[in-house]
Motif scaffolding. Structure first.
Motif: not given
Length: 336
Positions: A21, A24-25, A28-29, A304, A307-308, A331-332, A335
């Motif tokens: 996960s 994947r995040r 996206m970023h 999320p 990942a950040q 970010i959320y 979600i």
């Protein structure tokens, strides 16, 4: 030193769904595919851990995603051996992403002739060649001082604040945040400030470890929707008892927000039969099938924020900016 192109992720077996996960995040970023490094983390027949990395990691900025949850010793050894494999493969920097830091409850000598296991684990992590640790909601903040390397301790409370504002929209004036013991007041107060809610405490007296003899509610919870806040839920005995005491004191509903759902032994059965309307946990520890099937347990994602945080560490920008729920809101979005 040449500019590193991308951060690289590696995962042990402790929580592969979370690691995927996070990848994947990050994809996206970044707008490009970020995947886990191709490696195998396996056991010999005698349960020795064996690690082999199939990709070139020379000069790379590596992030190992591995909570040290149950089985704590196996997952800890996986982390240490993965770090050693990367160090010997000439990785430029190794960061351990430990969503749940096991042994954190052994952070001091509570009795004579007992260990401080959290410090021992910190020493092992440093000696393995790890240069930075990223974790979430350490059981005791002073554990950061056990390490001689930088430690970034993220908080679940901003994510919980966003979830509460979404779940209790229009009912925030009825909420009372509750600490299940005196030791957790600072954590509960932090969340209460974020959602502008009053604070109450459940004072508990123990006869012996694992058994709660008496509980008293400090504060008026009559007519309130109570939200119990804590960092760890293990066997859920204290949590379920606290929920009962709050209902007896006049609370209309009891919900719980717990950072790490250890949920061992009879925990799931207790929660399913509890007066608690819901228990919200993060996915810092991989949920068992029993947890996923329990109707009053809900899981919020940490991918999320992790990942950040990984991207911020890689970029050399602020991680503390993620302590603010307003920073996390975009970010959320969509979600929670």
């Amino acid at each position: 030193m040449p500019q590193l192109v991308e951060p690289k992720l590696m995962s042990g077996n402790a929580n592969l769904p979370l690691a995927r996960s996070i990848a994947r995040r990050m994809s996206m970023h970044r707008g490009i595919n970020v995947d886990l490094v191709n490696a195998r983390v396996e056991r010999f027949n005698d349960q020795e851990v064996y690690v082999e990395v199939y990709e070139n990691v020379r000069g790379e900025d590596m992030f190992i995603i591995q909570p040290t949850s149950n089985p704590a010793n196996d997952n800890l050894m996986e982390l240490l051996i993965m770090a050693d494999a990367l160090k010997r493969s000439s990785a430029a920097r190794i960061t351990a992403v430990i969503p749940y830091f096991g042994y954190a409850r052994q952070d001091r000598r509570s009795k004579a002739r007992t260990p401080i296991s959290a410090k021992l684990v910190a020493n092992m992590i440093v000696e393995a060649g790890i240069e930075r640790v990223l974790t979430m909601d350490l059981h005791a903040a002073q554990i950061q001082g056990f390490f001689d390397i930088p430690v970034d301790n993220l908080y679940a409370s901003p994510v919980f604040a966003l979830d509460i504002k979404n779940q209790f929209k229009g009912k925030l004036n009825d909420i009372m945040v509750v600490s299940p013991d005196v030791g957790g007041v600072a954590r509960a107060r932090e969340l209460a400030k974020r959602i502008n809610a009053p604070l109450s405490i459940v004072d508990k007296r123990r006869e012996k470890a694992g058994e709660v003899a008496e509980m008293t509610v400090i504060g008026d919870v009559k007519g309130k929707k109570c939200i119990i806040v804590d960092d760890i839920c293990d066997t859920a005995g204290t949590l379920c008892k606290a929920a009962e005491v709050l209902i007896e004191a006049g609370a209309t509903e009891v919900h719980s927000y717990i950072s790490h759902g250890v949920l061992s032994g009879p925990a799931v059965e207790r929660i399913s039969k509890s007066v608690m309307k819901s228990l919200v946990i993060t996915d810092s520890i991989e949920a068992t099938e029993a947890v996923k099937k329990t109707k009053n347990i809900r899981i919020v994602p940490t991918a999320p924020v992790f990942a950040q945080a990984i991207l911020n560490i890689w970029n050399g920008t602020s991680v503390s900016s993620l302590f603010d729920h307003e920073t996390l809101e975009p970010i959320y979005e969509g979600i929670l």
